[in-house]
Design a protein around this motif. Structure first.
Motif, mmCIF file in Angstrom:
data_model
loop_
_atom_site.group_PDB
_atom_site.id
_atom_site.type_symbol
_atom_site.label_atom_id
_atom_site.label_comp_id
_atom_site.label_asym_id
_atom_site.label_seq_id
_atom_site.Cartn_x
_atom_site.Cartn_y
_atom_site.Cartn_z
ATOM 1 N N TYR A 166 0.845 -1.193 0.000
ATOM 2 C CA TYR A 166 0.000 0.000 0.000
ATOM 3 C C TYR A 166 0.879 1.241 0.000
ATOM 4 C CZ TYR A 166 -3.636 -3.325 1.221
ATOM 5 O OH TYR A 166 -4.484 -4.397 1.207
ATOM 6 N N THR A 167 0.399 2.283 -0.658
ATOM 7 C CA THR A 167 1.108 3.548 -0.696
ATOM 8 C C THR A 167 0.088 4.667 -0.593
ATOM 9 O OG1 THR A 167 2.811 4.809 -1.896
ATOM 10 C CG2 THR A 167 1.091 3.764 -3.231
ATOM 11 N N ILE A 168 0.552 5.905 -0.709
ATOM 12 C CA ILE A 168 -0.319 7.080 -0.692
ATOM 13 C C ILE A 168 -0.354 7.662 -2.090
ATOM 14 C CG2 ILE A 168 -0.736 9.349 0.314
ATOM 15 C CD1 ILE A 168 0.988 8.466 2.706
ATOM 16 N N GLY A 169 -1.539 8.064 -2.544
ATOM 17 C CA GLY A 169 -1.665 8.676 -3.857
ATOM 18 C C GLY A 169 -2.367 10.014 -3.788
ATOM 19 N N ASN A 170 -2.004 10.908 -4.709
ATOM 20 C CA ASN A 170 -2.684 12.192 -4.886
ATOM 21 C C ASN A 170 -3.218 12.230 -6.310
ATOM 22 O OD1 ASN A 170 -3.560 14.817 -5.153
ATOM 23 N ND2 ASN A 170 -1.689 15.762 -4.379
ATOM 24 N N ASP A 171 -4.524 12.079 -6.442
ATOM 25 C CA ASP A 171 -5.213 12.087 -7.731
ATOM 26 C C ASP A 171 -5.603 13.524 -8.054
ATOM 27 O OD1 ASP A 171 -6.907 11.750 -9.904
ATOM 28 O OD2 ASP A 171 -8.507 10.788 -8.749
ATOM 29 N N MET A 172 -4.675 14.294 -8.625
ATOM 30 C CA MET A 172 -4.930 15.691 -8.944
ATOM 31 C C MET A 172 -6.067 15.792 -9.963
ATOM 32 S SD MET A 172 -2.871 17.657 -7.189
ATOM 33 C CE MET A 172 -2.728 19.170 -8.126
ATOM 34 N N SER A 173 -6.975 16.750 -9.725
ATOM 35 C CA SER A 173 -8.191 16.801 -10.532
ATOM 36 C C SER A 173 -8.583 18.236 -10.867
ATOM 37 C CB SER A 173 -9.352 16.136 -9.783
ATOM 38 O OG SER A 173 -9.064 14.791 -9.499
ATOM 39 N N SER A 174 -9.031 18.430 -12.111
ATOM 40 C CA SER A 174 -9.634 19.692 -12.522
ATOM 41 C C SER A 174 -11.145 19.554 -12.384
ATOM 42 C CB SER A 174 -9.271 20.038 -13.967
ATOM 43 O OG SER A 174 -10.123 21.073 -14.442
ATOM 44 N N ARG A 175 -11.708 20.153 -11.362
ATOM 45 C CA ARG A 175 -13.151 20.062 -11.162
ATOM 46 C C ARG A 175 -13.903 20.909 -12.177
ATOM 47 N NH1 ARG A 175 -14.997 20.277 -4.966
ATOM 48 N NH2 ARG A 175 -16.878 19.506 -6.017
#
Length: 296
Positions: A166-175
């Motif tokens: 398991y790791t940490i993720g940042n799902d960057m998103s343009s809302r």
């Protein structure tokens, strides 16, 4: 055990952190330079990652924990993304707040009504290695977007389709882009520096329950904290196994991949990221993933 990918003058080195300290596995076995190398060794030995690593500890050099600290210049830290090959995929609307946020941003909110409760989860392609950054590197916000947010998520690390860590993720998103039309989702999600993972991979054998981990996120600008909240992965309506099964079924998955499992930490609708912001995401038993923001 936690596994880190270190950079040393451009040459990768694999380190493992145990309760006793931090060890350089590459010093013990020069053929093991990446976590992917360790996956291969574990497969050949028909063993787990931790058992292979344990056998190497006696010959491994002891490292100072200071090597894990960033040097603060944005893109030149000692720790790289823990996975350097394969793909990153993501799951959406796995937490109730995510459903509410998607409906609030969208001009076609009915698209999201059934996703949270549907038998089939939402799973989508997120990033290639060239679009993925590691800890203390810069994540991107699109220059053609007016509303951008980070999405902190628990990441499941897969080797040959099997859960190994398991790791940490940042799902960057343009809302703003996705909000105009749900069909724009790939443009809102997939672009340069659209994803970060790290700072390490925690072995699956050493995580008691991935569905009971505290997760938190802070966003700072010019030293001022603008967002600070926490949640628990127990609020996820899907199980890790269910999401992995959906991702791997009927799909030619790469040898190594990461599946992000969704977010329940969403800044208020009047917040958008700016260049220079600092995003810090923490997950219990794994660590903290830090990234600054740049416009791409």
């Amino acid at each position: 055990m936690r596994y880190y990918q270190l950079r040393e003058e451009g040459t990768p080195r694999l380190a493992v952190q145990t309760t006793d300290g931090l060890y350089d596995l590459t010093a013990a076995k020069p053929q093991l330079r990446t976590l992917e190398d360790l996956f291969t060794a574990a497969t050949i030995a028909d063993s787990s990652l931790d058992r292979v690593a344990e056998r190497l500890l006696d010959g491994a050099a002891v490292l100072s924990p200071d090597v894990l600290d960033a040097d603060g210049d944005g893109d030149d830290g000692a720790v790289s993304a823990p996975i350097s090959s394969g793909e990153v995929w993501a799951a959406g609307v796995t937490y109730r707040i995510s459903e509410e946020a998607r409906k609030a941003e969208s001009s076609m909110e009915d698209m999201y009504i059934d996703v949270y409760d549907s038998e089939r989860p939402e799973v989508f392609f997120k990033a290639t290695p060239s679009r993925t950054v590691g800890p203390d590197e810069r994540v991107g916000i699109r220059a053609d977007s007016e509303w951008d947010v980070p999405e902190p998520e628990l990441g499941v690390v897969l080797s040959d389709g099997e859960i190994v860590g398991y790791t940490i993720g940042n799902d960057m998103s343009s809302r703003s882009i996705e909000g105009r039309n749900p069909l724009y989702l790939p443009q809102a999600k997939v672009y340069d520096r659209c994803c970060s993972i790290g700072p390490c991979v925690r072995s699956a054998d050493s995580v008691d329950d991935p569905h009971d981990l505290e997760m938190w996120m802070t966003i700072s600008r010019d030293g001022e904290v603008l967002y600070d909240d926490s949640t628990n992965t127990g609020k996820m309506v899907r199980s890790v196994e269910e999401l992995v099964d959906c991702y791997t079924s009927h799909n030619a998955v790469p040898e190594v991949s990461v599946l992000l499992t969704g977010t329940s930490l969403v800044p208020d609708d009047d917040f958008t990221l700016r260049e220079g912001d600092l995003i810090e995401i923490g997950v219990e038993d794994i660590g903290t993933l830090s990234n600054t923001v740049v416009e791409v």
